[in-house]
Design an enzyme around this catalytic site. Structure first.
Site, PDB file in Angstrom:
ATOM      1  N   ARG A  29      46.262  38.489  42.365  1.00  0.00           N
ATOM      2  CA  ARG A  29      47.340  39.090  42.829  1.00  0.00           C
ATOM      3  C   ARG A  29      47.664  38.166  44.272  1.00  0.00           C
ATOM      4  NH1 ARG A  29      45.478  45.199  43.032  1.00  0.00           N
ATOM      5  NH2 ARG A  29      43.320  44.129  43.163  1.00  0.00           N
TER       6      ARG A  29
ATOM      7  N   ASP B 143      41.176  38.548  39.145  1.00  0.00           N
ATOM      8  CA  ASP B 143      42.292  39.297  40.143  1.00  0.00           C
ATOM      9  C   ASP B 143      43.206  37.860  40.501  1.00  0.00           C
ATOM     10  OD1 ASP B 143      44.067  40.314  42.060  1.00  0.00           O
ATOM     11  OD2 ASP B 143      42.427  41.807  42.624  1.00  0.00           O
TER      12      ASP B 143
END
Length: 546
Positions: free
Chosen positions: A459, A457
């Site tokens: 983000r 991830d």
């Protein structure tokens, strides 16, 4: 005596070399100054004291001369192939650029005098505008690295190269001011609360008009408008009786007006051919068009305060600058050469804020507030892919935000452009292929991503709460999210969350069970627990007809 004589002779030579170097340096400075005077016009016209309340930022900028600036002569190379840089110089006069290509600048360089930018200052005048433009009148005074419009700056470059836009074009901001107010709050003045957007970005044309009028290319990085949202999901919710029409937030689409408008449009055109596919849809004009949602919305482009970004990630500013320089292909040399510039406009997507209900309720702690923070998923959000829960969760969040506004509160949905967990759609599809070919199992869900992307991830929710602080949110009554990363980032930034909502069971697409069970096992909020991930398997390509 011999040693002393040799030492004296050596010192004499060194002093002579030093004097020569000083002379070279002085000549270089004079030469550079002459080049600057030839290649670029002075940076700003003089401002009167009445035109701005604080002229400190421009006090040392020379006035704009009315004398035309002569273009420097560039000789044509003889018997040598033209390099791209020489072609660029040759074509500069036709596309509006200076003939001198400036790859980077340096602090203290002749003519370089950035407008002061004091991130976290208590007033917009003290803070100063964000100036990232390489417009001739802005290049010497710009105080930010990067370019306006994020990744869309590349399309602007294409338009300029194609001769479709003047690179020196400056927008006319008449009637572009926000129709609703996002009011100043103390977070705007806190360089620890907001580091990834310009809190004054929506007001730049108004607050810094005197700079703009002086020739400085100041541009907004946030814009706010009002609109109606038309979603078939909301029509279905109204028909199902789960969403009432209140006439303020949820309103009936004016079907009679739409039908009449279509007829007026048809009357203004020639008749369609009988074989025209659009002609077969004429009969469907006369129908109940359903409902619309009244919404205020804000588009936000990223503006990074580099020291604050580095602090959020627990790294040095130097390490951040070097990584940004290297992993953008060296696009921004000033990340390394301009340590005095602390602001960076990265070439990435921004976010959109959708507000249901009165905007002023956002900063009122007595009003109920519902929030959905959503990260982009084109495959599901737009095209309905069933491999993830993104679209159904987004629709659920919108409906809950609307219901909160109908109860007298305010609902907010924030949509971040972070496709595929910010790994990108190409990487996401590669992961899909690996999952479907290798046995789609919840126990290996995150591992599939890490094997391809190197990380599960990107983000980085640590930056996400900045927009909440810009809005002035003090608490969240209903958080429509299962993400532990989003929850922790918000709470750690000082905003309490009172209640969390997971996606309803009936909204989970069959093939997205792998995703949702893997996330619950990894720490996502849920009232259930996953005891055996190996039992959750997704559909393989062989299970469907393609």
């Amino acid at each position: 005596m011999c040693a002393t004589t040799a030492s004296d002779a050596s010192n004499t030579v060194l002093l002579a070399i030093l004097d020569e170097l000083k002379g070279i340096k002085a000549n270089q400075a004079v030469f550079e100054q002459k080049l600057e005077a030839l290649a670029l016009p002075p940076t700003s016209p003089a401002l009167s004291a009445s035109s701005y309340t604080n002229l400190a930022a421009l006090s040392s900028v020379p006035p704009l001369s009315t004398t035309p600036t002569p273009a420097p002569f560039v000789s044509k190379p003889v018997d040598t192939p033209a390099s791209p840089s020489l072609v660029a110089k040759k074509e500069a006069s036709s596309n509006g650029y200076s003939q001198r290509v400036i790859l980077t600048t340096y602090p203290g360089q002749v003519g370089i005098n950035p407008i002061p930018l004091n991130w976290g200052a208590s007033t917009p005048e003290e803070r100063g505008p964000v100036v990232a433009s390489r417009h001739p009148n802005s290049l010497k005074v710009r105080n930010a690295i990067g370019a306006y419009s994020g990744s869309y700056s590349v399309y602007r470059a294409l338009a300029a190269a194609a001769g479709l836009i003047d690179p020196s074009h400056r927008p006319d901001y008449t009637n572009t001011e926000p129709p609703v107010d996002i009011l100043h709050n103390p977070s705007w003045d806190d360089k620890k609360k907001i580091v990834s957007l310009d809190p004054y970005g929506h007001l730049a044309p108004q607050l810094y008009k005197s700079y703009f009028d002086a020739g400085i290319d100041v541009r907004p990085t946030i814009s706010i408008t009002k609109a109606h949202i038309k979603l078939i999901d909301m029509d279905e919710a109204v028909r199902a009786g789960t969403l009432p029409i209140d006439g303020k937030i949820v309103v009936k689409t004016p079907t009679d007006w739409i039908n009449q408008n279509k007829l007026n449009s048809a009357a203004a055109k020639t008749a369609r051919e009988a074989t025209d596919n659009a002609a077969t849809h004429q009969a469907s004009y006369q129908f109940d068009a359903g409902v619309e949602l009244n919404v205020s919305k804000a588009a936000v482009e990223p503006v990074w305060y580099l020291p604050g970004i580095a602090e959020r990630f627990g790294i040095t500013e130097g390490a951040l600058r070097r990584s940004l320089f290297e992993d953008t292909g060296g696009m921004y040399p000033e990340l390394l050469t301009r340590h005095d510039l602390k602001t960076f406009l990265p070439p990435i997507g921004g976010l959109t804020v959708y507000i249901f209900g009165p905007v002023e309720y956002i900063q009122d702690p007595t009003k109920e507030l519902t929030l959905r923070v959503h990260d982009e998923c084109n495959g599901s959000d737009v095209f309905g892919s069933d491999i993830c829960t993104c679209r159904p969760y987004l629709i659920f969040g919108i409906e809950e935000a609307v219901k909160c506004a109908q109860r007298g509160g305010v609902g907010i949905v924030i949509y971040f452009r972070k496709e595929g967990r910010a790994l990108g759609e190409v990487t996401k599809y590669l992961v899909y292929n690996a999952r479907k070919r290798g046995g789609d199992n919840a126990a290996q869900y995150f591992q599939r991503t890490e094997l391809i992307a190197g990380v599960k991830d990107m983000r980085f929710q640590v930056l996400m709460p900045d927009v909440l602080h810009w809005l002035g949110i003090k608490k969240i009554d209903n958080m429509i999210s299962m993400s532990d990363m989003k929850h922790d980032a918000i709470v750690n930034s000082g905003i309490p969350i009172h209640k969390r909502y997971e996606i309803p069971e009936e909204l989970i697409p069959p093939d997205s069970r792998v995703e949702i069970d893997a996330k619950i096992a990894a720490g996502y909020f849920s009232t259930t627990k996953v005891t055996d991930l190996t039992k959750t398997a997704g559909r393989l390509w062989e299970d469907t007809i393609h």
